[in-house]
Scaffold this motif. Structure first.
Motif, PDB file in Angstrom:
ATOM      1  N   ALA A   1       0.838  -1.205   0.000  1.00 12.60           N
ATOM      2  CA  ALA A   1       0.000   0.000   0.000  1.00 12.60           C
ATOM      3  C   ALA A   1       0.871   1.253   0.000  1.00 12.60           C
ATOM      4  CB  ALA A   1      -0.902   0.009   1.234  1.00 12.60           C
ATOM      5  N   GLY A   2       0.267   2.347  -0.430  1.00 11.65           N
ATOM      6  CA  GLY A   2       0.948   3.634  -0.374  1.00 11.65           C
ATOM      7  C   GLY A   2       1.109   4.094   1.066  1.00 11.65           C
ATOM      8  N   ASP A   3       1.951   5.107   1.268  1.00 15.35           N
ATOM      9  CA  ASP A   3       2.263   5.586   2.615  1.00 15.35           C
ATOM     10  C   ASP A   3       1.024   6.071   3.369  1.00 15.35           C
ATOM     11  OD1 ASP A   3       4.948   5.031   2.150  1.00 15.35           O
ATOM     12  OD2 ASP A   3       5.359   7.070   1.437  1.00 15.35           O
ATOM     13  N   ARG A   4       0.206   6.881   2.728  1.00 16.29           N
ATOM     14  CA  ARG A   4      -0.992   7.391   3.398  1.00 16.29           C
ATOM     15  C   ARG A   4      -1.934   6.253   3.788  1.00 16.29           C
ATOM     16  NH1 ARG A   4      -1.885  12.970   3.122  1.00 16.29           N
ATOM     17  NH2 ARG A   4      -0.418  14.037   1.765  1.00 16.29           N
ATOM     18  N   THR A   5      -2.131   5.322   2.885  1.00 17.58           N
ATOM     19  CA  THR A   5      -3.021   4.182   3.160  1.00 17.58           C
ATOM     20  C   THR A   5      -2.455   3.335   4.284  1.00 17.58           C
ATOM     21  OG1 THR A   5      -3.789   4.155   0.876  1.00 17.58           O
ATOM     22  CG2 THR A   5      -4.078   2.127   2.149  1.00 17.58           C
TER      23      THR A   5
ATOM     24  N   VAL B   1      -0.377   4.213   6.761  1.00 12.40           N
ATOM     25  CA  VAL B   1      -0.465   4.902   8.054  1.00 12.40           C
ATOM     26  C   VAL B   1      -1.905   4.960   8.532  1.00 12.40           C
ATOM     27  CG1 VAL B   1      -0.117   7.113   9.237  1.00 12.40           C
ATOM     28  CG2 VAL B   1       1.668   6.204   7.724  1.00 12.40           C
ATOM     29  N   GLU B   2      -2.820   5.331   7.659  1.00 12.32           N
ATOM     30  CA  GLU B   2      -4.226   5.426   8.060  1.00 12.32           C
ATOM     31  C   GLU B   2      -4.772   4.059   8.497  1.00 12.32           C
ATOM     32  OE1 GLU B   2      -8.551   6.980   6.452  1.00 12.32           O
ATOM     33  OE2 GLU B   2      -6.949   6.632   4.990  1.00 12.32           O
ATOM     34  N   THR B   3      -4.440   3.014   7.765  1.00 14.95           N
ATOM     35  CA  THR B   3      -4.928   1.678   8.109  1.00 14.95           C
ATOM     36  C   THR B   3      -4.382   1.223   9.451  1.00 14.95           C
ATOM     37  OG1 THR B   3      -5.144   1.106   5.776  1.00 14.95           O
ATOM     38  CG2 THR B   3      -5.034  -0.725   7.345  1.00 14.95           C
ATOM     39  N   MET B   4      -3.085   1.378   9.673  1.00 17.39           N
ATOM     40  CA  MET B   4      -2.507   0.965  10.953  1.00 17.39           C
ATOM     41  C   MET B   4      -3.058   1.805  12.102  1.00 17.39           C
ATOM     42  SD  MET B   4      -0.810  -1.774  10.694  1.00 17.39           S
ATOM     43  CE  MET B   4      -0.182  -1.779  12.360  1.00 17.39           C
ATOM     44  N   GLN B   5      -3.274   3.087  11.876  1.00 16.99           N
ATOM     45  CA  GLN B   5      -3.870   3.917  12.928  1.00 16.99           C
ATOM     46  C   GLN B   5      -5.262   3.401  13.292  1.00 16.99           C
ATOM     47  OE1 GLN B   5      -3.635   7.837  11.153  1.00 16.99           O
ATOM     48  NE2 GLN B   5      -1.758   8.352  12.281  1.00 16.99           N
ATOM     49  N   ARG B   6      -6.038   3.054  12.301  1.00 10.47           N
ATOM     50  CA  ARG B   6      -7.392   2.546  12.557  1.00 10.47           C
ATOM     51  C   ARG B   6      -7.368   1.185  13.240  1.00 10.47           C
ATOM     52  NH1 ARG B   6     -11.239   4.461   7.549  1.00 10.47           N
ATOM     53  NH2 ARG B   6     -10.796   6.684   7.779  1.00 10.47           N
ATOM     54  N   ILE B   7      -6.457   0.310  12.817  1.00 14.03           N
ATOM     55  CA  ILE B   7      -6.318  -1.007  13.450  1.00 14.03           C
ATOM     56  C   ILE B   7      -5.916  -0.843  14.915  1.00 14.03           C
ATOM     57  CG2 ILE B   7      -4.869  -3.084  13.529  1.00 14.03           C
ATOM     58  CD1 ILE B   7      -4.862  -3.024  10.440  1.00 14.03           C
ATOM     59  N   ASN B   8      -4.981   0.056  15.184  1.00 11.18           N
ATOM     60  CA  ASN B   8      -4.502   0.255  16.549  1.00 11.18           C
ATOM     61  C   ASN B   8      -5.595   0.766  17.482  1.00 11.18           C
ATOM     62  OD1 ASN B   8      -1.952  -0.660  15.903  1.00 11.18           O
ATOM     63  ND2 ASN B   8      -1.191   1.375  15.411  1.00 11.18           N
ATOM     64  N   VAL B   9      -6.576   1.464  16.953  1.00 14.57           N
ATOM     65  CA  VAL B   9      -7.725   1.898  17.760  1.00 14.57           C
ATOM     66  C   VAL B   9      -8.725   0.752  17.897  1.00 14.57           C
ATOM     67  CG1 VAL B   9      -9.720   3.454  17.810  1.00 14.57           C
ATOM     68  CG2 VAL B   9      -7.456   4.344  17.215  1.00 14.57           C
ATOM     69  N   ALA B  10      -9.004   0.083  16.791  1.00  9.04           N
ATOM     70  CA  ALA B  10     -10.020  -0.984  16.791  1.00  9.04           C
ATOM     71  C   ALA B  10      -9.639  -2.164  17.681  1.00  9.04           C
ATOM     72  CB  ALA B  10     -10.266  -1.461  15.355  1.00  9.04           C
ATOM     73  N   ILE B  11      -8.357  -2.460  17.779  1.00  8.37           N
ATOM     74  CA  ILE B  11      -7.949  -3.646  18.530  1.00  8.37           C
ATOM     75  C   ILE B  11      -8.097  -3.468  20.036  1.00  8.37           C
ATOM     76  CG2 ILE B  11      -5.470  -3.178  18.819  1.00  8.37           C
ATOM     77  CD1 ILE B  11      -5.124  -6.187  17.882  1.00  8.37           C
ATOM     78  N   LEU B  12      -8.198  -2.250  20.482  1.00  9.48           N
ATOM     79  CA  LEU B  12      -8.359  -2.001  21.925  1.00  9.48           C
ATOM     80  C   LEU B  12      -9.827  -2.199  22.309  1.00  9.48           C
ATOM     81  CD1 LEU B  12      -6.005   1.064  22.366  1.00  9.48           C
ATOM     82  CD2 LEU B  12      -5.532  -1.360  22.838  1.00  9.48           C
TER      83      LEU B  12
ATOM     84  N   ALA C   1      -3.532  12.281  11.255  1.00 12.56           N
ATOM     85  CA  ALA C   1      -4.315  11.628  10.201  1.00 12.56           C
ATOM     86  C   ALA C   1      -3.731  11.982   8.838  1.00 12.56           C
ATOM     87  CB  ALA C   1      -5.771  12.052  10.292  1.00 12.56           C
ATOM     88  N   PRO C   2      -3.365  10.986   8.036  1.00 15.03           N
ATOM     89  CA  PRO C   2      -2.725  11.259   6.744  1.00 15.03           C
ATOM     90  C   PRO C   2      -3.575  12.106   5.800  1.00 15.03           C
ATOM     91  CG  PRO C   2      -2.514   8.948   7.302  1.00 15.03           C
ATOM     92  CD  PRO C   2      -3.435   9.567   8.313  1.00 15.03           C
ATOM     93  N   ASP C   3      -4.907  11.991   5.881  1.00 18.97           N
ATOM     94  CA  ASP C   3      -5.748  12.777   4.976  1.00 18.97           C
ATOM     95  C   ASP C   3      -5.819  14.250   5.372  1.00 18.97           C
ATOM     96  OD1 ASP C   3      -7.219  12.289   7.266  1.00 18.97           O
ATOM     97  OD2 ASP C   3      -9.101  11.919   6.208  1.00 18.97           O
ATOM     98  N   ARG C   4      -5.301  14.587   6.538  1.00 17.71           N
ATOM     99  CA  ARG C   4      -5.300  15.989   6.987  1.00 17.71           C
ATOM    100  C   ARG C   4      -3.919  16.628   6.878  1.00 17.71           C
ATOM    101  NH1 ARG C   4      -8.886  14.690  12.136  1.00 17.71           N
ATOM    102  NH2 ARG C   4     -10.851  14.426  11.060  1.00 17.71           N
TER     103      ARG C   4
END
Length: 164
Positions: free
Chosen positions: A37-41, A43-54, A118-121
């Motif tokens: 995946a690209g860098d933005r994707t 980072v965004e995916t791992m950030q979301r996974i790190n929140v969801a797993i908690l 957030a990469p999109d910001r």
């Protein structure tokens, strides 16, 4: 007492196996997939996974595995059932090693990745690229260590089940 001892051992084995399987899935599929995946994707995916797993399901297994293994060990010692004790000690040491890696390496890396924003910001494409560069290689290497230690702990718990 015997039923509690066996139940603790079975529960320890199950929760440890689930955690080992989670880390194995990251090793074999999640991170190799994200590598493409690209860098933005990424980072965004791992950030979301790190929140969801908690969540409670994960945390009950992740932390419960150590507690249940320690409980199974204590119950086997108290009942003077020595055959599985060495297996249980090995499983506990291996699982605690996995926890140490998680809390000293992977969680701080997750926190650092979250702090990148957030990469999109972020207008500057070098920000997600730099965050990924600091995160990915080290996180993947240490996740492999977590995979190996938790899988070895699971194997030791299977050894305890068979021996006891």
């Amino acid at each position: 007492m015997e039923m509690l001892r066996v139940a603790a051992l079975v529960a320890a084995t199950l929760t440890t196996g689930l955690v080992a399987g989670l880390f194995y899935a990251y090793t074999c599929s999640v991170m190799p997939g994200l590598r493409r995946a690209g860098d933005r994707t990424f980072v965004e995916t791992m950030q979301r996974i790190n929140v969801a797993i908690l969540n409670g399901w994960f945390l009950s297994c992740f932390l419960g595995a150590a507690v249940l293994t320690a409980l199974a060990l204590a119950l086997h010692i108290a009942a003077d059932v020595p055959r599985p004790v060495a297996w249980l000690v090995a499983a506990l040491v291996l699982y605690v090693a996995q926890l140490a890696v998680t809390f000293s390496v992977n969680v701080p890396l997750n926190n650092e990745l979250e702090a990148a924003g957030a990469p999109d910001r972020v207008a500057d494409p070098s920000v997600p690229a730099d965050a990924r560069r600091r995160f990915e290689g080290r996180w993947v290497r240490w996740n492999l260590v977590r995979t190996l230690t938790s899988t070895a702990a699971f194997a030791c718990l299977l050894g305890a089940l068979v021996s006891g």
